[in-house]
Scaffold this motif. Sequence first.
Motif, PDB file in Angstrom:
ATOM      1  N   GLY A 170       4.793 -50.019  27.856  1.00 47.43           N
ATOM      2  CA  GLY A 170       4.040 -48.810  27.553  1.00 47.43           C
ATOM      3  C   GLY A 170       4.798 -47.840  26.665  1.00 47.43           C
ATOM      4  N   ALA A 171       4.123 -46.768  26.339  1.00 49.63           N
ATOM      5  CA  ALA A 171       4.684 -45.684  25.533  1.00 49.63           C
ATOM      6  C   ALA A 171       3.773 -44.480  25.711  1.00 49.63           C
ATOM      7  N   ILE A 172       4.303 -43.299  25.467  1.00 50.43           N
ATOM      8  CA  ILE A 172       3.530 -42.067  25.603  1.00 50.43           C
ATOM      9  C   ILE A 172       3.553 -41.324  24.277  1.00 50.43           C
ATOM     10  N   ASP A 173       2.362 -40.977  23.802  1.00 48.09           N
ATOM     11  CA  ASP A 173       2.228 -40.172  22.590  1.00 48.09           C
ATOM     12  C   ASP A 173       2.463 -38.716  22.978  1.00 48.09           C
ATOM     13  N   MET A 174       3.640 -38.195  22.671  1.00 46.47           N
ATOM     14  CA  MET A 174       3.981 -36.837  23.085  1.00 46.47           C
ATOM     15  C   MET A 174       3.132 -35.782  22.383  1.00 46.47           C
ATOM     16  N   ASP A 175       2.534 -36.134  21.248  1.00 41.37           N
ATOM     17  CA  ASP A 175       1.650 -35.189  20.569  1.00 41.37           C
ATOM     18  C   ASP A 175       0.371 -34.944  21.360  1.00 41.37           C
ATOM     19  N   GLN A 176       0.054 -35.862  22.291  1.00 40.12           N
ATOM     20  CA  GLN A 176      -1.164 -35.743  23.087  1.00 40.12           C
ATOM     21  C   GLN A 176      -0.886 -35.276  24.520  1.00 40.12           C
ATOM     22  N   VAL A 177       0.333 -34.859  24.791  1.00 46.64           N
ATOM     23  CA  VAL A 177       0.675 -34.370  26.135  1.00 46.64           C
ATOM     24  C   VAL A 177       0.210 -32.920  26.278  1.00 46.64           C
ATOM     25  N   HIS A 178      -0.476 -32.627  27.374  1.00 46.29           N
ATOM     26  CA  HIS A 178      -0.935 -31.273  27.665  1.00 46.29           C
ATOM     27  C   HIS A 178       0.033 -30.621  28.650  1.00 46.29           C
ATOM     28  N   VAL A 179       0.437 -29.411  28.351  1.00 47.56           N
ATOM     29  CA  VAL A 179       1.433 -28.710  29.171  1.00 47.56           C
ATOM     30  C   VAL A 179       0.816 -27.440  29.742  1.00 47.56           C
ATOM     31  N   SER A 180       1.045 -27.219  31.017  1.00 49.83           N
ATOM     32  CA  SER A 180       0.590 -25.984  31.666  1.00 49.83           C
ATOM     33  C   SER A 180       1.753 -25.348  32.409  1.00 49.83           C
ATOM     34  N   SER A 201       8.460 -18.774  42.430  1.00 50.48           N
ATOM     35  CA  SER A 201       8.286 -20.200  42.172  1.00 50.48           C
ATOM     36  C   SER A 201       7.286 -20.412  41.037  1.00 50.48           C
ATOM     37  N   PHE A 202       7.481 -21.452  40.281  1.00 55.36           N
ATOM     38  CA  PHE A 202       6.580 -21.793  39.183  1.00 55.36           C
ATOM     39  C   PHE A 202       6.584 -23.294  38.979  1.00 55.36           C
ATOM     40  N   THR A 203       5.569 -23.790  38.282  1.00 51.98           N
ATOM     41  CA  THR A 203       5.465 -25.226  38.006  1.00 51.98           C
ATOM     42  C   THR A 203       5.052 -25.431  36.560  1.00 51.98           C
ATOM     43  N   VAL A 204       5.831 -26.211  35.852  1.00 52.35           N
ATOM     44  CA  VAL A 204       5.469 -26.658  34.506  1.00 52.35           C
ATOM     45  C   VAL A 204       5.021 -28.112  34.629  1.00 52.35           C
ATOM     46  N   THR A 205       3.794 -28.393  34.207  1.00 51.90           N
ATOM     47  CA  THR A 205       3.231 -29.725  34.370  1.00 51.90           C
ATOM     48  C   THR A 205       2.964 -30.357  33.008  1.00 51.90           C
ATOM     49  N   LEU A 206       3.451 -31.581  32.826  1.00 45.15           N
ATOM     50  CA  LEU A 206       3.217 -32.356  31.616  1.00 45.15           C
ATOM     51  C   LEU A 206       2.157 -33.410  31.930  1.00 45.15           C
ATOM     52  N   LEU A 232      11.193 -28.193  24.972  1.00 49.90           N
ATOM     53  CA  LEU A 232      11.365 -26.775  25.273  1.00 49.90           C
ATOM     54  C   LEU A 232       9.989 -26.173  25.513  1.00 49.90           C
ATOM     55  N   VAL A 233       9.831 -25.480  26.633  1.00 45.95           N
ATOM     56  CA  VAL A 233       8.561 -24.861  26.999  1.00 45.95           C
ATOM     57  C   VAL A 233       8.804 -23.392  27.301  1.00 45.95           C
ATOM     58  N   CYS A 234       8.023 -22.503  26.691  1.00 52.01           N
ATOM     59  CA  CYS A 234       8.175 -21.079  27.012  1.00 52.01           C
ATOM     60  C   CYS A 234       6.826 -20.464  27.334  1.00 52.01           C
ATOM     61  N   SER A 235       6.842 -19.531  28.253  1.00 52.57           N
ATOM     62  CA  SER A 235       5.637 -18.889  28.766  1.00 52.57           C
ATOM     63  C   SER A 235       5.435 -17.528  28.115  1.00 52.57           C
ATOM     64  N   ILE A 262      -0.119 -24.288  27.643  1.00 57.16           N
ATOM     65  CA  ILE A 262       0.908 -24.059  26.620  1.00 57.16           C
ATOM     66  C   ILE A 262       0.647 -25.004  25.448  1.00 57.16           C
ATOM     67  N   PRO A 263       0.285 -24.484  24.270  1.00 57.91           N
ATOM     68  CA  PRO A 263       0.032 -25.363  23.116  1.00 57.91           C
ATOM     69  C   PRO A 263       1.336 -25.923  22.545  1.00 57.91           C
ATOM     70  N   LYS A 264       1.208 -27.018  21.811  1.00 66.76           N
ATOM     71  CA  LYS A 264       2.368 -27.650  21.179  1.00 66.76           C
ATOM     72  C   LYS A 264       2.490 -27.199  19.726  1.00 66.76           C
ATOM     73  N   THR A 265       3.724 -27.082  19.272  1.00 64.27           N
ATOM     74  CA  THR A 265       3.990 -26.758  17.878  1.00 64.27           C
ATOM     75  C   THR A 265       5.203 -27.551  17.411  1.00 64.27           C
TER      76      THR A 265
END
Length: 213
Positions: free
Chosen positions: A108-118, A182-187, A170-173, A128-131
């Motif tokens: 398998g493989a994961i297309d990181m451009d299609q990963v949704h982050v919250s 407490s917080f959760t970053v989900t990919l 890198l993810v920033c809020s 959180i949008p990707k750039t």
Amino acid sequence: MAGNPGREDAFTGLEVVILIIVLLVIAGGFFLFMTSGETPGWARTFPGGMVADSVYVSGDHMQPVGSVVGFPAVSRINNKPLFLVPRGDPKRLGAIQVMVSLFIGHTGAIDMDQVHVSWTGDGFSEQIPKTNILPLVCPNWTITGKYNMLPGHVADADNWMEPDEEFEILVCSSRGVRPYESFTVTLRPEGTAMPLPLARTAPARIEPVMKLG
């Protein structure tokens, strides 16, 4: 003539021992067969199929590599990682950096451009949008590094994370996290891969670099 109970018990015990030995030999042989790299389709059916297929599918799941690192909600321009916080607050944790790779298996493989982050926290949630632009303007996320590229692979050729590769993100809020909060970053990759939740708690003291476990 009355039977000999002691002899019957001894024979029954011997049968049990023989049965256990036979089962162990069969299980050992099946394990070697399944791990030989030449597993036919029928071998993925009962009784070994459920395990074999679960290992195969898990090849495109993500896992964190090492620790999650946190940064305060203030702009970092002169040192890495580079990001801009429009409304900075040095008393809050505002960004995390983490290395991720594929889970067990070499499929398998994961297309990181299609990963949704919250990013979710105490009564707060945002997508959180990707750039691909640095410095990162919060809220956004981006890929800041690619490692363990196989020979002949070009690191910037694509954003597909394949076996043995590690991607640093890198993810920033937009809001940040208070101490002890407490917080959760989900990919969330597209397709069948499971989401990767990174649940952490901001430390009591917000410092320039924080190891979050």
